[in-house]
Design a protein around this motif. Structure first.
Motif, mmCIF file in Angstrom:
data_model
loop_
_atom_site.group_PDB
_atom_site.id
_atom_site.type_symbol
_atom_site.label_atom_id
_atom_site.label_comp_id
_atom_site.label_asym_id
_atom_site.label_seq_id
_atom_site.Cartn_x
_atom_site.Cartn_y
_atom_site.Cartn_z
ATOM 1 N N LYS A 286 0.831 -1.204 0.000
ATOM 2 C CA LYS A 286 0.000 0.000 0.000
ATOM 3 C C LYS A 286 0.873 1.264 0.000
ATOM 4 O O LYS A 286 0.573 2.227 -0.692
ATOM 5 C CB LYS A 286 -0.922 -0.021 1.224
ATOM 6 N N VAL A 287 1.936 1.208 0.788
ATOM 7 C CA VAL A 287 2.855 2.355 0.837
ATOM 8 C C VAL A 287 3.551 2.511 -0.510
ATOM 9 O O VAL A 287 3.673 3.618 -1.041
ATOM 10 C CB VAL A 287 3.890 2.163 1.964
ATOM 11 N N ASP A 290 1.374 4.048 -2.993
ATOM 12 C CA ASP A 290 1.207 5.462 -2.703
ATOM 13 C C ASP A 290 2.423 6.266 -3.158
ATOM 14 O O ASP A 290 2.292 7.324 -3.762
ATOM 15 C CB ASP A 290 0.976 5.634 -1.199
ATOM 16 N N TYR A 293 2.377 6.597 -6.890
ATOM 17 C CA TYR A 293 1.437 7.606 -7.371
ATOM 18 C C TYR A 293 1.970 9.012 -7.113
ATOM 19 O O TYR A 293 1.965 9.866 -8.003
ATOM 20 C CB TYR A 293 0.070 7.436 -6.700
ATOM 21 N N LYS A 294 2.480 9.240 -5.898
ATOM 22 C CA LYS A 294 2.951 10.588 -5.560
ATOM 23 C C LYS A 294 4.102 10.991 -6.459
ATOM 24 O O LYS A 294 4.194 12.121 -6.931
ATOM 25 C CB LYS A 294 3.412 10.621 -4.098
ATOM 26 N N ALA A 297 2.858 11.656 -9.875
ATOM 27 C CA ALA A 297 2.094 12.904 -9.884
ATOM 28 C C ALA A 297 3.036 14.097 -9.958
ATOM 29 O O ALA A 297 2.883 14.970 -10.815
ATOM 30 C CB ALA A 297 1.218 12.993 -8.637
ATOM 31 N N ILE A 298 4.039 14.104 -9.107
ATOM 32 C CA ILE A 298 4.944 15.264 -9.109
ATOM 33 C C ILE A 298 5.755 15.279 -10.402
ATOM 34 O O ILE A 298 5.956 16.323 -11.033
ATOM 35 C CB ILE A 298 5.839 15.282 -7.843
ATOM 36 N N PHE A 300 4.880 14.032 -13.334
ATOM 37 C CA PHE A 300 4.023 14.364 -14.460
ATOM 38 C C PHE A 300 3.712 15.858 -14.481
ATOM 39 O O PHE A 300 3.774 16.500 -15.529
ATOM 40 C CB PHE A 300 2.726 13.553 -14.377
ATOM 41 N N LEU A 342 -1.738 7.385 -15.403
ATOM 42 C CA LEU A 342 -2.704 8.056 -14.530
ATOM 43 C C LEU A 342 -4.137 7.627 -14.858
ATOM 44 O O LEU A 342 -4.988 7.555 -13.974
ATOM 45 C CB LEU A 342 -2.557 9.576 -14.644
ATOM 46 N N MET A 344 -4.872 4.633 -16.185
ATOM 47 C CA MET A 344 -4.987 3.221 -15.798
ATOM 48 C C MET A 344 -5.336 3.084 -14.327
ATOM 49 O O MET A 344 -6.073 2.193 -13.916
ATOM 50 C CB MET A 344 -3.667 2.494 -16.072
ATOM 51 N N ARG A 345 -4.778 4.020 -13.552
ATOM 52 C CA ARG A 345 -4.990 3.959 -12.118
ATOM 53 C C ARG A 345 -6.478 4.081 -11.765
ATOM 54 O O ARG A 345 -6.908 3.632 -10.713
ATOM 55 C CB ARG A 345 -4.198 5.087 -11.469
#
Lengths: 386, 679
Positions: A286-287, A290, A293-294, A297-298, A300, A342, A344-345
């Motif tokens: 899970k971490v 995360d 993704y983070k 995100a940054i 992208f 992003l 696909m998520r």
């Protein structure tokens, strides 16, 4: 699940004294930034044009916000500032002093600092792997400290190199992000800093071994490139690169690359953990999801900005905001790749391992856009040819 | 009928649903990425025969049909983009209503049972009465930036709050941006020009002719609003049109102004790298006649009347070159002057040569990085020097001076290309004049290195060559050689040496060293060959020395003592003599003086899509940041008599949500004075 704070695990109650102390530190830090900016302006103001002054002023709130959101950034910035200024002071305007002054020759001239950065990143990687292998918290802490130290030396090296370029001649001086050698230092530095941010954010050092491995590979390439091509020489800028856009386009790009590299390593760790390999020694899935993704995100967000800035620059330098130059096209491919990630998520059935594979594959695409294009394809981005 | 209509509606709906689905978007983006790769692997917009060379007879037309030579303008590529735009637009339309509802709504009618199913919820045991709790909660929500709505219920009240819903605008921004950027890109792409050509009856024409001869069908007027072309202006000249390269032909695009070039500048760094390219321009408005001056530089374009001019390159603008023609045929006329401009084609029949001279280029400065003999490099010099500023390494830039290129085209149309340097170049203490030659563009230049005599300069070698290859003077040279080597000896031996020397000269004149070794192979037994080769070499070297001395005598210069000091010149002269046999030109063109005239190459563009693309880019940046960094949070507080229920949801499931929920839950518990948290 065990690592992630959930609704069942009681978070520490908000300490009453903390916000106040925090605010106090914030103000002190902001004050230091304002003082630094004023000092820079008073000392070098006559050499600045409107853009320079605006960028100087902008840096105060940006660095203040960064330091507020990420407290370890403050001592980092302070030490880098002290070392870089010490380097500049030791030079006293004479490039020959790089070989005469002990501290410059062995510590904080750009070459020495970058050599230190390289060595420290290698040792940090070793420490993280040792920590992973023998489950030693001490080794991991050491890795962390060394990664910080390496980042300090890398940042110092770049700042001092910036100054050194002006020692070659006022018309030669430029920000040290104009060739492959310099951007590799920047890449190592940014990737390490991004990782260190998430290390603090998630309170786990277990991903360090993977991320620092990428950084070490980058550093190994950097050293090879420096030794065989003498790429550490400061070269003046060709006319096409003499633009303000470079100062924003290149760093933004490397925040992107750094984020993607970090995500790929989180993806690799995820794939291992989900197959039960090193499961107890790496962060929980899970971490890792995360972090992935983070980081994407940054990456992208900054890569989008960087590509837009690149288009604005291209419009000014080449007469067209988009000319399907191989570098531009590969930037688009990288962007599309992570846009797909992003999307696909948010799609059922494409999450989990598929996302991790995609992030890992994304690193290949990114590496090709970063290096492969310069090696195998010709085009307008000819600055970093191999 | 009715049945058909009913069947059609679901079919259309299914299609719309497919086009606007997430999976379709993912596939499109992936296909677009893969398609984009092709254009980076196959070099785009090269001349047709380059592809023929690369792919061969069979595949070249196949790839041409697939549009691989201009992928990003190919129909199928534009179709992918069109699908992307369509899919994105459908997506926006479909999402608009629910998303706006979601942005404005509070979900205040959420049922208790569904709140208890949230991943994040907690139940607090109240100590305060409901009214006091209500004001405490609303105060807390207002203080932390939530907007809320209260739903009164039979068993209490639900306070539904939300925060960060503006992030959803990011979705519209980012997706609308894609549509805008694609639309803008379409306006600036090849399509408008193609349509303009089609409806205006325009067609490109061959570029190899004077501007005045270009027909009206290849001229575009001010009504064309999207183009990109080159403007070539020599110093002192002007232009009021841009040249658009279409396939292998050109179109002329008139500009709303005339541009004149006063001067073109190239500034250099100390290392010889170019530092600045700049054109001093004078623009004259075609309508008002208004004039103004402007200096154009790389990265500093100029926009006037909707047309943007960029510094994109430079060229020679017709420099005047003054030469000396040194005829290489033995016994021909002495050197004579000749001049021509760069770009000129000069038939040389009147001078007695069956060639056309095409002067193709001139460069006043040639900076080369010459590796100095200083040791270093690699590991040692990386750490050996403290700063990058000192790390100039062992390379020293050196200006080799002016160079000029020309072609000699024979009657059959075959051309050899030459590149000559005006000034001698020093290599290890000796001086040479360099001339490169090649038979085709594909080959590298091979260089003729003419050594300089310390006193006579370059004249000595040319005189030696005349003597060496002149049948009329061959005998005298051979006799002198024999006399020097067998002074006072008996006549028969000397006569034999003289004969051998004469024979060597004939062979050498015929085909250089190759002819001599061919002769050895043919007429000397294998065992003798090595010795005989050495003897021939000795003879030809001796002949070179004697030729040199004869030339010096004729020029009234003192004879030299034979010895090691002069050996290098003899060796270099001999190599140059041998190479000159393959030079392929009847004369050597030596530059004496020049009057440089440069030309600038500007790019003139009109891109009507730019505002669309730029506003799209701004929306994209805002949208991406909004979507990724403005987090929507919904907090529900259900106040019942014997329980306070706190629940939270978000459209992004990240670990932050766990922390945020814990924070709000604990803060609410503190504000409400609730004793315990239970589940």
């Amino acid at each position: 699940m065990e690592l992630a704070p959930s609704s069942s695990s009681a978070a520490p109650p908000p300490a009453l004294a903390a916000p106040k102390r925090r605010a106090y530190g914030d103000w002190l830090y902001a004050l230091a930034l304002v003082t630094g900016a004023c000092f820079a302006f008073l000392r070098y103001g006559q050499a600045m044009d409107g853009y320079d002054a605006a960028i100087l002023v902008l840096h105060v709130p940006i660095l203040a916000a960064l330091g507020r959101a990420w407290r370890p950034f403050r001592p980092f910035l302070a030490i880098v500032a002290v070392l870089a200024l010490a380097g500049i002071w030791l030079y006293q305007g004479d490039p020959a002093r790089a070989e005469q002054t002990f501290f410059l020759k062995y510590l904080i001239s750009s070459q020495a600092a970058i050599a230190w950065m390289s060595a420290l990143f290698f040792i940090a990687t070793g420490a993280y792997w040792l920590g992973l292998a023998v489950r030693s918290d001490f080794a991991e802490r050491t890795g962390s400290a060394l990664a910080w130290a390496a980042s300090v030396m890398g940042a110092t090296g770049l700042f001092v190199r910036w100054y050194e370029s002006y020692l070659l001649g006022p018309d030669v001086g430029h920000i040290p992000i104009s060739n492959l050698y310099e951007v590799f230092v920047l890449f190592s530095l940014i990737t390490a800093l991004l990782y260190l941010f998430y290390e603090g954010r998630y309170g786990t050092r277990k991903l360090g071994a993977f991320v620092l491995l990428t950084v070490s590979i980058a550093v190994a390439f950097l050293l090879w490139y420096a030794f065989t091509r003498e790429a550490y020489q400061i070269q003046p800028l060709v006319p096409a690169l003499q633009s303000y856009w470079m100062k924003v386009h290149v760093p933004a790009n490397f925040v992107g690359y750094g984020g993607f590299a970090l995500a790929a390593m989180a993806g690799a760790a995820y794939l291992l953990v989900s197959r039960g390999v090193l499961a107890g020694r790496l962060p929980a899935p899970k971490v890792l999801e995360d972090v992935m993704y983070k980081a994407i995100a940054i990456g992208f967000a900054f890569f989008t900005i960087a590509t837009i800035l690149g288009a604005l620059w291209a419009a000014e330098a080449w007469g067209s905001y988009w000319s399907w130059d191989p570098k531009e096209t590969w930037a688009l491919i990288v962007w599309l790749n992570y846009a797909v990630w992003l999307h696909m998520r948010l799609t059922r059935g494409l999450r989990g391992a598929m996302l991790a594979w995609w992030a890992l594959g994304g690193l290949l695409v990114t590496t090709f856009a970063f290096l492969g294009v310069n090696m195998f394809l010709s085009g307008l981005h000819s600055y970093g040819s191999l | 009928m009715q049945q058909g209509a009913r069947a059609r509606v679901p079919a259309v709906q299914a299609l719309l649903e497919l086009l606007s689905s997430m999976r379709f978007a993912i596939s499109l983006l992936t296909v677009l990425a893969i398609a984009s790769i092709i254009g980076t692997v196959v070099q785009q917009n090269e001349p047709a025969n380059a592809y023929l060379n690369q792919f061969g007879q069979f595949w070249e037309p196949v790839f041409a049909r697939m549009g691989l030579y201009s992928v990003y303008g190919a129909g199928w590529f534009v179709a992918i983009l069109a699908f992307l735009v369509l899919s994105t637009m459908l997506c926006i339309i479909r999402q608009a209503a629910p998303m706006l509802r979601e942005m404005r709504g509070f979900h205040e009618h959420a049922r208790e049972i569904s709140l208890r199913l949230f991943a994040h919820y907690a139940s607090l045991v109240p100590t305060l009465p409901p009214e006091a709790r209500r004001s405490a909660v609303t105060d807390y929500l207002a203080g932390t930036g939530f907007r809320f709505r209260i739903d009164e219920r039979a068993d209490g009240a639900l306070i539904a709050a939300r925060q960060g819903s503006a992030g959803r605008i990011g979705y519209f921004f980012a997706h609308a941006a894609i549509v805008l950027i694609c639309a803008g890109g379409l306006l600036d792409g090849d399509l408008p020009l193609a349509l303009h050509m089609y409806f205006g009856g325009k067609a490109p024409t061959s570029g190899n002719r004077p501007v005045a001869d270009i027909p009206a069908s290849a001229r575009l007027g001010p009504d064309n609003w999207s183009y990109r072309g080159n403007v070539y202006i020599p110093e002192g000249g002007s232009a009021d049109f841009a040249v658009l390269n279409i396939d292998d032909g050109v179109l002329l695009q008139s500009l709303p102004f005339e541009v004149a070039l006063k001067r073109f500048h190239i500034d250099h760094y100390e290392t010889g790298m170019p530092r600045r390219f700049a054109s001093d321009l004078v623009l004259t408005d075609a309508e008002s006649g208004q004039r103004f001056e402007r200096t154009l530089e790389v990265n500093k374009p100029l926009t006037y009347r909707g047309v943007t001019l960029f510094q994109s390159g430079f060229d020679d603008g017709g420099s005047l070159l003054r030469f000396t023609v040194r005829d290489l045929a033995p016994g021909a006329h002495p050197p004579y002057p000749f001049s021509g401009e760069v770009g000129a084609r000069i038939p040389l029949e009147t001078l007695g040569y069956a060639y056309t001279l095409e002067i193709t280029g001139f460069r006043p400065i040639n900076v080369e990085n010459m590796a100095a003999s200083a040791p270093g490099g690699g590991f040692e010099s990386f750490f050996g020097f403290g700063g990058g500023a000192n790390a100039q390494g062992g390379k020293k830039p050196r200006n080799l001076g002016p160079s000029y290129t020309f072609k000699l085209r024979d009657a059959a149309g075959q051309a050899r290309e030459f590149t000559n340097y005006m000034l001698p170049v020093e290599i290890d203490g000796r001086w040479y004049l360099y001339s490169g030659v090649r038979a085709s563009q594909m080959e590298p230049f091979s260089y003729l290195r003419i050594p300089l005599d310390g006193e006579a300069g370059v004249d000595a070698w040319f005189a030696i060559r005349q003597l060496f290859f002149d049948p009329a003077r061959r005998a005298a040279l051979a006799a002198r050689f024999a006399a020097r080597n067998l002074d006072g000896d008996d006549g028969a031996l000397r006569a034999r040496l003289e004969e051998a020397a004469g024979h060597t000269l004939i062979l050498f004149a015929d085909g250089g060293f190759a002819a001599i070794s061919e002769f050895i192979e043919k007429s000397i037994p294998e065992a003798e060959r090595e010795r005989s080769g050495a003897a021939f070499l000795q003879i030809i070297q001796g002949l070179t020395w004697d030729a040199w001395m004869m030339v010096r005598e004729q020029a009234g210069q003192a004879a030299l003592e034979p010895g090691e000091a002069h050996a290098p010149f003899v060796r270099d002269a001999l190599i140059a003599l041998a190479d000159s046999g393959r030079y392929g030109a009847p004369f050597y063109l030596q530059l004496n003086a020049y009057e440089q005239r440069q030309a600038t190459i500007l790019q003139a563009t009109r891109s009507p899509g730019k505002p669309l693309v730029y506003s799209g880019a701004l929306l994209l940046a805002l949208g991406v940041f909004g979507m990724l960094y403005i987090r929507e949070r919904r907090l529900f507080v259900l106040l019942k008599n014997n329980e306070t229920l706190v629940a939270m949801s978000s459209n992004r499931k990240t670990i932050d949500l766990d922390e945020t929920f814990a924070r709000h839950r604990d803060a609410l518990a503190a504000a409400l004075g609730d004793a315990a948290v239970k589940h």
